[in-house]
Design an enzyme around this catalytic site. Structure first.
Site, short mmCIF file in Angstrom:
data_model
loop_
_atom_site.label_atom_id
_atom_site.label_comp_id
_atom_site.label_asym_id
_atom_site.label_seq_id
_atom_site.Cartn_x
_atom_site.Cartn_y
_atom_site.Cartn_z
N GLU A 145 -44.49 50.56 68.28
CA GLU A 145 -45.77 50.36 68.96
C GLU A 145 -46.79 51.45 68.63
O GLU A 145 -47.21 52.21 69.51
CB GLU A 145 -45.57 50.42 70.48
CG GLU A 145 -44.63 49.43 71.05
CD GLU A 145 -44.28 49.76 72.51
OE1 GLU A 145 -44.84 50.72 73.08
OE2 GLU A 145 -43.44 49.06 73.05
N GLY A 153 -50.24 53.25 68.12
CA GLY A 153 -51.64 53.10 68.49
C GLY A 153 -52.48 54.07 67.67
O GLY A 153 -53.26 53.70 66.80
N TYR A 193 -57.13 66.98 77.32
CA TYR A 193 -55.88 67.51 76.74
C TYR A 193 -56.10 68.77 75.91
O TYR A 193 -55.21 69.14 75.13
CB TYR A 193 -55.23 66.48 75.81
CG TYR A 193 -55.23 65.05 76.29
CD1 TYR A 193 -54.40 64.63 77.32
CD2 TYR A 193 -56.07 64.10 75.69
CE1 TYR A 193 -54.39 63.31 77.74
CE2 TYR A 193 -56.07 62.78 76.10
CZ TYR A 193 -55.23 62.40 77.13
OH TYR A 193 -55.23 61.09 77.54
N CYS A 225 -73.20 67.12 83.38
CA CYS A 225 -73.50 68.22 84.29
C CYS A 225 -72.20 68.85 84.82
O CYS A 225 -71.90 68.76 86.01
CB CYS A 225 -74.34 67.65 85.43
SG CYS A 225 -75.35 68.89 86.16
N GLU A 226 -71.41 69.42 83.93
CA GLU A 226 -70.19 70.14 84.30
C GLU A 226 -69.92 71.22 83.27
O GLU A 226 -70.06 70.97 82.07
CB GLU A 226 -68.96 69.19 84.32
CG GLU A 226 -68.92 68.27 85.50
CD GLU A 226 -67.53 67.70 85.78
OE1 GLU A 226 -66.53 68.40 85.53
OE2 GLU A 226 -67.48 66.56 86.25
N TYR A 245 -58.26 56.39 71.22
CA TYR A 245 -58.49 57.03 72.51
C TYR A 245 -59.88 57.68 72.56
O TYR A 245 -60.06 58.73 73.16
CB TYR A 245 -57.37 58.04 72.82
CG TYR A 245 -56.00 57.41 72.72
CD1 TYR A 245 -55.60 56.44 73.63
CD2 TYR A 245 -55.12 57.73 71.68
CE1 TYR A 245 -54.36 55.82 73.52
CE2 TYR A 245 -53.88 57.11 71.56
CZ TYR A 245 -53.50 56.15 72.49
OH TYR A 245 -52.28 55.54 72.38
N1 LLP Z 1 -46.56 52.27 73.83
C1 LLP Z 1 -46.67 52.75 75.07
C2 LLP Z 1 -45.85 52.17 76.13
C3 LLP Z 1 -47.56 53.78 75.34
O1 LLP Z 1 -47.66 54.25 76.58
C4 LLP Z 1 -48.35 54.31 74.31
C5 LLP Z 1 -49.27 55.42 74.56
C6 LLP Z 1 -48.21 53.77 73.01
C7 LLP Z 1 -47.30 52.75 72.81
C8 LLP Z 1 -49.02 54.23 71.84
O2 LLP Z 1 -48.84 55.57 71.57
P1 LLP Z 1 -49.47 56.22 70.24
O3 LLP Z 1 -48.78 55.57 69.07
O4 LLP Z 1 -50.91 55.93 70.24
O5 LLP Z 1 -49.17 57.64 70.35
N2 LLP Z 1 -54.97 59.26 75.64
C9 LLP Z 1 -53.98 60.09 74.95
C10 LLP Z 1 -52.83 59.27 74.44
C11 LLP Z 1 -52.06 58.56 75.52
C12 LLP Z 1 -51.00 57.68 74.98
C13 LLP Z 1 -50.05 57.23 76.02
N3 LLP Z 1 -49.20 56.17 75.60
C14 LLP Z 1 -54.67 60.85 73.83
O6 LLP Z 1 -55.88 60.68 73.66
O7 LLP Z 1 -54.04 61.65 73.15
#
Ligand code: LLP
Length: 421
Positions: A275, A277, A318, A347-348, A376
């Site tokens: 999966e 992203g 983060y 404004c922070e 993201y």
């Molecule tokens: N599958 C599940 C169940 C997840 O919770 C996530 C991400 C992914 C797949 C995809 O993960 P990736 O391959 O993108 O690492 N907003 C944060 C990232 C949060 C990701 C949480 N879960 C950032 O900007 O770093």
């Protein structure tokens, strides 16, 4: 236009002849720009990760769920994850058939479960409590479950999603109750999934996680799939010449060995899924913004921009690093390279994109390119301070820049408010 820092986008031919300044003038600043060629390359990297044939890549749409990006993922033959009815809705709209969608639910209402059931989308439950509720509304149904194999990894504690310090997954110690609940409602467990966390650059933890989920999988004798989760990292420091990328070749080789061995032991060529992203969406995106003000405060020098944390939340949320490129509208040469803190217009005090970053002396009107912002980025943007969320533009493979999301308007900001007058 002068490019004062542009190594990364030049090497990737990111803008394909489009000028960042023209793009901003046409679509407004700030602006998310994506490159379709890079996006498709990343999708293909993941599709070709292993040679094991029963393998699917579920693009994790949470990273970037713009409809055009989803349509491209569908064209590339990917499957897709959803984290909400909103994502399922957009994915169906983008043309994904229900069997290609996997809803990874977490603490959802029965109505949300029903939405997946009504649309023939397989849902993964994240607790025995939710399995019980699923059983009540859909006895005899097909269901998946997310397990917590105990191995977590990620770039920040907020994105480590397995192990003891996280809300996610079913604890394998509760297996007896889990099996009783399946039985109670005659549910068919079709698959199990996990996600250890987001952004690993060394494969070891991921592989450790794979072993953990496989040892759980062995406890069920008729699964259709095992989903290993995402987390595949990208380098956010490409301006540093020593940067490393994730070695997907050796990771793929290792996974192939594991898949072959497991499928023999399991007695069938079970489907494996991943999966990703970030790996797919991050590097195809640059966030453009404008330097509106320069000032000194004591020993600190600030560049005040329109890139607030309403537009890109990652640095504030983060402490994430994003490389910054600089494009100048005039021919004026920068005086030197100096540390400068790049801030937004929210404004922070915490509204900081980069602290004491070494950049050529900036001036008003300079354009900044915040790199690797495709994942993201826009999805985490908000209307905080009643600011407008930016437009999104896609540079197509022939170099043509097309609008794939309109910038908010002032009317959008107030349209859901109900006046007392
Ligand atoms: N599958 C599940 C169940 C997840 O919770 C996530 C991400 C992914 C797949 C995809 O993960 P990736 O391959 O993108 O690492 N907003 C944060 C990232 C949060 C990701 C949480 N879960 C950032 O900007 O770093």
């Amino acid at each position: 236009m002068q490019k004062l820092v542009s190594k990364v986008t030049d090497n990737a031919n990111f803008y394909m002849g489009n000028s960042p300044i023209d793009l901003i003038q046409k679509y407004g600043s700030p602006l998310y720009v994506y490159n379709e060629k890079i996006l498709r390359e990343k999708m293909r990297d993941m599709k070709n990760l292993v040679s094991y044939e029963n393998f699917a890549v579920n693009y994790s749409a949470k990273a970037n769920s713009n409809l055009a990006i989803l349509e491209i993922a569908n064209e590339e033959g990917l499957n897709i994850d959803a984290m909400s009815p909103g994502e399922m809705y957009a994915e169906l709209k983008a043309g994904f058939s229900p069997e290609k969608i996997f809803y990874i639910s977490n603490n959802v209402s029965k109505e949300e479960m029903q939405y997946a059931i009504d649309n023939n989308i397989i849902l993964s439950v994240d607790s025995i409590s939710q399995l019980e509720q699923f059983g009540q509304i859909n006895p005899g149904g097909r269901v998946a479950a997310r397990f917590n194999g105990g191995i977590g990894a990620g770039h920040h504690e907020k994105v480590i999603t397995a192990g003891k310090n996280t809300k996610f997954g079913i604890d394998p110690d509760e297996m007896e109750l889990f099996n009783e609940t399946l039985k109670k409602y005659s549910l068919k467990l079709v698959g199990i999934n996990q996600h250890i966390g987001s952004l690993f650059m060394e494969p070891d933890k991921y592989i450790e996680g794979v072993y953990a989920i496989l040892s759980i999988a062995k406890q069920f004798n008729d699964l259709e799939f095992i989903d290993l989760g995402g987390g595949f990292g990208v380098p956010y420091n490409k301006l540093d010449d020593t940067y490393k990328t994730l070695d997907i070749k050796s990771l793929g080789k290792k996974l192939d060995e594991i898949f072959e061995k497991f499928s023999k032991e399991y007695g069938k060529r079970i489907k494996f899924k991943i999966e990703p992203g970030r790996y797919i969406a991050a590097e195809c995106g640059v966030l453009l913004g404008m330097v509106n003000a320069i000032k000194n405060n004591g020993s600190n020098k600030y560049a005040g921009t329109d890139i607030g944390f309403n537009v890109l939340a990652r640095p504030v949320m983060y402490d994430s690093h994003h490389d910054i490129e600089v494009y100048r509208q005039s021919n004026e040469k920068p005086k030197k390279i100096e540390p400068i803190t790049v801030v937004g217009n929210i404004c922070e005090t915490g509204d900081i994109i980069a602290k004491n970053r070494m950049l050529p002396t900036l001036k008003e009107g300079d354009i900044l390119g915040i790199l690797d912002a495709g994942a993201y980025g826009h999805v985490m943007s908000s209307n905080y301070n009643n600011r407008l969320r930016p437009a999104e533009v896609l540079i197509r493979e022939n170099g043509e820049a097309v609008l794939i999301r309109k910038r908010d308007t002032l009317e959008d900001i107030v349209k859901n408010f109900i006046s007392l007058k």
